[in-house]
Design a protein around this motif. Structure first.
Motif, short mmCIF file in Angstrom:
data_model
loop_
_atom_site.label_atom_id
_atom_site.label_comp_id
_atom_site.label_asym_id
_atom_site.label_seq_id
_atom_site.Cartn_x
_atom_site.Cartn_y
_atom_site.Cartn_z
N LEU A 135 -11.86 -34.68 21.20
CA LEU A 135 -10.78 -35.04 22.15
C LEU A 135 -9.55 -35.02 22.40
CD1 LEU A 135 -13.46 -37.08 24.09
CD2 LEU A 135 -13.34 -34.19 24.59
N ASP A 136 -9.38 -35.47 20.79
CA ASP A 136 -7.77 -35.20 20.27
C ASP A 136 -6.71 -34.04 20.76
OD1 ASP A 136 -8.25 -38.25 19.62
OD2 ASP A 136 -8.01 -37.84 17.85
N LYS A 137 -7.68 -32.83 20.67
CA LYS A 137 -6.80 -31.45 20.36
C LYS A 137 -7.58 -31.07 21.94
CE LYS A 137 -5.32 -30.93 16.38
NZ LYS A 137 -4.46 -31.25 15.40
N ILE A 138 -8.54 -31.51 23.10
CA ILE A 138 -8.27 -30.52 24.78
C ILE A 138 -7.36 -31.84 24.87
CG2 ILE A 138 -10.04 -30.96 25.85
CD1 ILE A 138 -10.68 -29.22 22.85
N LEU A 139 -7.01 -30.46 26.02
CA LEU A 139 -5.86 -31.04 27.18
C LEU A 139 -6.18 -30.91 28.06
CD1 LEU A 139 -2.40 -30.22 25.47
CD2 LEU A 139 -3.59 -32.20 25.25
N ALA A 140 -6.07 -31.81 29.55
CA ALA A 140 -6.04 -31.07 30.68
C ALA A 140 -4.52 -31.32 31.18
CB ALA A 140 -6.72 -32.50 31.28
N ILE A 141 -4.11 -30.42 32.03
CA ILE A 141 -3.00 -30.07 32.77
C ILE A 141 -3.16 -29.77 33.99
CG2 ILE A 141 -1.17 -28.25 32.31
CD1 ILE A 141 -2.43 -27.31 29.89
N SER A 142 -2.17 -30.75 34.85
CA SER A 142 -2.34 -30.73 36.17
C SER A 142 -1.99 -29.53 36.64
CB SER A 142 -0.48 -32.24 36.12
OG SER A 142 -0.95 -32.08 37.39
N GLY A 143 -2.70 -29.43 38.05
CA GLY A 143 -1.87 -27.95 38.70
C GLY A 143 -2.66 -26.69 37.75
N LYS A 144 -3.69 -27.13 36.82
CA LYS A 144 -4.04 -25.50 35.69
C LYS A 144 -5.72 -26.09 36.13
CE LYS A 144 -0.23 -23.89 33.51
NZ LYS A 144 0.18 -22.30 34.53
N PRO A 145 -5.91 -24.88 36.22
CA PRO A 145 -7.75 -25.42 36.69
C PRO A 145 -7.95 -25.59 34.67
CG PRO A 145 -7.41 -23.21 36.40
CD PRO A 145 -5.97 -23.64 36.86
N GLY A 146 -9.06 -26.06 34.24
CA GLY A 146 -10.31 -26.23 33.33
C GLY A 146 -9.43 -27.28 32.16
N LEU A 147 -9.82 -26.81 31.63
CA LEU A 147 -9.20 -27.43 30.20
C LEU A 147 -8.48 -26.88 28.81
CD1 LEU A 147 -12.27 -30.01 29.96
CD2 LEU A 147 -10.07 -30.38 30.05
N TYR A 148 -7.65 -27.12 28.01
CA TYR A 148 -6.71 -26.06 26.64
C TYR A 148 -7.55 -26.80 25.58
CZ TYR A 148 -4.79 -24.04 31.20
OH TYR A 148 -5.04 -23.49 32.66
N GLU A 149 -7.02 -26.15 24.62
CA GLU A 149 -7.35 -26.31 22.74
C GLU A 149 -5.28 -26.45 22.91
OE1 GLU A 149 -8.63 -25.25 18.85
OE2 GLU A 149 -9.44 -24.01 20.38
N LEU A 150 -5.06 -27.69 22.23
CA LEU A 150 -3.82 -27.76 21.68
C LEU A 150 -3.78 -26.25 20.52
CD1 LEU A 150 -0.56 -28.37 21.95
CD2 LEU A 150 -1.73 -30.72 20.65
N LYS A 151 -2.81 -26.06 20.03
CA LYS A 151 -2.71 -25.07 19.49
C LYS A 151 -1.56 -25.54 18.48
CE LYS A 151 -5.99 -22.29 19.17
NZ LYS A 151 -7.61 -22.28 18.37
N THR A 152 -0.16 -25.34 19.14
CA THR A 152 0.68 -25.86 18.70
C THR A 152 1.83 -27.07 19.39
OG1 THR A 152 2.69 -25.35 16.20
CG2 THR A 152 1.77 -24.15 18.09
N GLN A 153 2.75 -27.66 18.51
CA GLN A 153 3.34 -28.02 19.29
C GLN A 153 5.17 -27.36 19.35
OE1 GLN A 153 4.08 -32.05 18.57
NE2 GLN A 153 5.82 -32.45 20.41
N THR A 154 5.69 -27.24 19.43
CA THR A 154 7.27 -26.28 19.86
C THR A 154 7.58 -26.88 20.35
OG1 THR A 154 7.43 -25.61 22.16
CG2 THR A 154 6.12 -23.93 20.47
N ARG A 155 9.53 -26.45 20.59
CA ARG A 155 10.48 -27.72 19.97
C ARG A 155 10.43 -27.83 21.85
NH1 ARG A 155 15.81 -23.92 17.96
NH2 ARG A 155 14.03 -22.66 17.82
N SER A 156 10.11 -27.06 22.67
CA SER A 156 10.54 -27.08 24.25
C SER A 156 8.68 -27.25 24.95
CB SER A 156 10.84 -26.01 25.20
OG SER A 156 9.90 -25.28 24.52
N GLY A 157 7.88 -28.03 23.37
CA GLY A 157 6.40 -27.84 24.87
C GLY A 157 5.28 -27.92 23.43
N PHE A 158 4.90 -27.26 24.43
CA PHE A 158 2.80 -26.50 23.37
C PHE A 158 2.54 -25.40 23.76
CE2 PHE A 158 2.87 -31.15 25.37
CZ PHE A 158 3.07 -31.59 24.02
N VAL A 159 2.23 -24.81 22.85
CA VAL A 159 1.38 -23.56 22.79
C VAL A 159 -0.61 -23.66 23.05
CG1 VAL A 159 0.24 -21.62 21.52
CG2 VAL A 159 2.66 -22.20 21.94
N VAL A 160 -1.36 -24.00 24.48
CA VAL A 160 -1.83 -24.50 24.58
C VAL A 160 -3.08 -22.83 25.03
CG1 VAL A 160 -1.90 -26.52 25.25
CG2 VAL A 160 -2.05 -24.62 26.73
N GLU A 161 -4.90 -22.93 24.14
CA GLU A 161 -4.90 -22.00 24.13
C GLU A 161 -6.36 -22.43 26.12
OE1 GLU A 161 -8.89 -19.26 22.54
OE2 GLU A 161 -7.13 -19.98 20.75
#
Length: 139
Positions: free
Chosen positions: A3-29
Motif C-alpha cells: 500500500l506504500d505505492k498506492i495513492l488516493a488523489i482528492s478529486g480524482k476517482p479510483g486509486l493510483y500507483e506511484l511510478k516516479t517522483q518528478t521535480r514538480s510532483g509525481f507520475v502515477v498510473e
C-alpha cells in the motif's frame, strides 16, 4: 506491491500507483484504466499506508481493515456493493470492525474502503500489510 505505492488523489476517482517522483510532483498510473498522469504538488494526495480508521479505542491502519475484509470474504470481492444503502454499509462494516467509531467514520468513508478493496483485489493486490511488518515477519 504494498500500500506504500498506492495513492488516493482528492478529486480524482479510483486509486493510483506511484511510478516516479518528478521535480514538480509525481507520475502515477490509474488502477482503473492504466493511464499515466502527472500530479502536481498542489493536489491533495494520500498514501493508503498512511490512512487509518477510527475505532472507539484507537486508530487502525487501513491495511489491517482491508485484511479483515479479505479474511471475511475469503480473498474475493465484497458481498455488498459500495452503492448499497447507508444501513447495509454500516452493518457490513460493523461485522468487519465491530468497534469502529460511528460518529467519526461516515458512510462515505465506508463506501471508499469497500470500493478500494474491490479495486485492489481485482488488480491482484492482496498484500495489505506495511512493508516494515512484512520485513519483520521474514526475519
Amino acid at each position: 506491491m504494498s500500500l506504500d505505492k498506492i495513492l488516493a488523489i482528492s478529486g480524482k476517482p479510483g486509486l493510483y500507483e506511484l511510478k516516479t517522483q518528478t521535480r514538480s510532483g509525481f507520475v502515477v498510473e490509474s488502477l482503473l484504466n492504466g493511464k499515466k498522469i502527472t500530479i502536481g504538488m498542489r493536489n491533495n494526495v494520500s498514501m493508503l499506508s498512511e490512512i487509518a480508521i477510527y475505532t472507539l479505542s484507537e486508530e487502525i491502519p487501513l491495511g489491517d481493515v482491508l485484511d479483515k475484509i479479505k479474511e471475511k470474504e475469503s480473498g474475493n470481492n465484497t458481498s455488498i456493493n459500495h452503492k448499497d444503502s447507508k444501513d447495509k454499509l454500516e452493518e457490513y462494516f460493523f461485522e468487519v470492525l465491530p468497534d469502529y467509531d460511528e460518529d467519526r467514520v461516515y458512510a462515505s468513508d465506508i463506501k471508499k474502503v469497500i470500493q478500494w478493496y474491490n479495486l485492489l483485489i481485482s488488480k491482484g493486490i492482496t498484500d495489505f500489510k506495511q512493508e516494515e511488518e512484512s520485513e519483520e515477519a521474514e526475519k
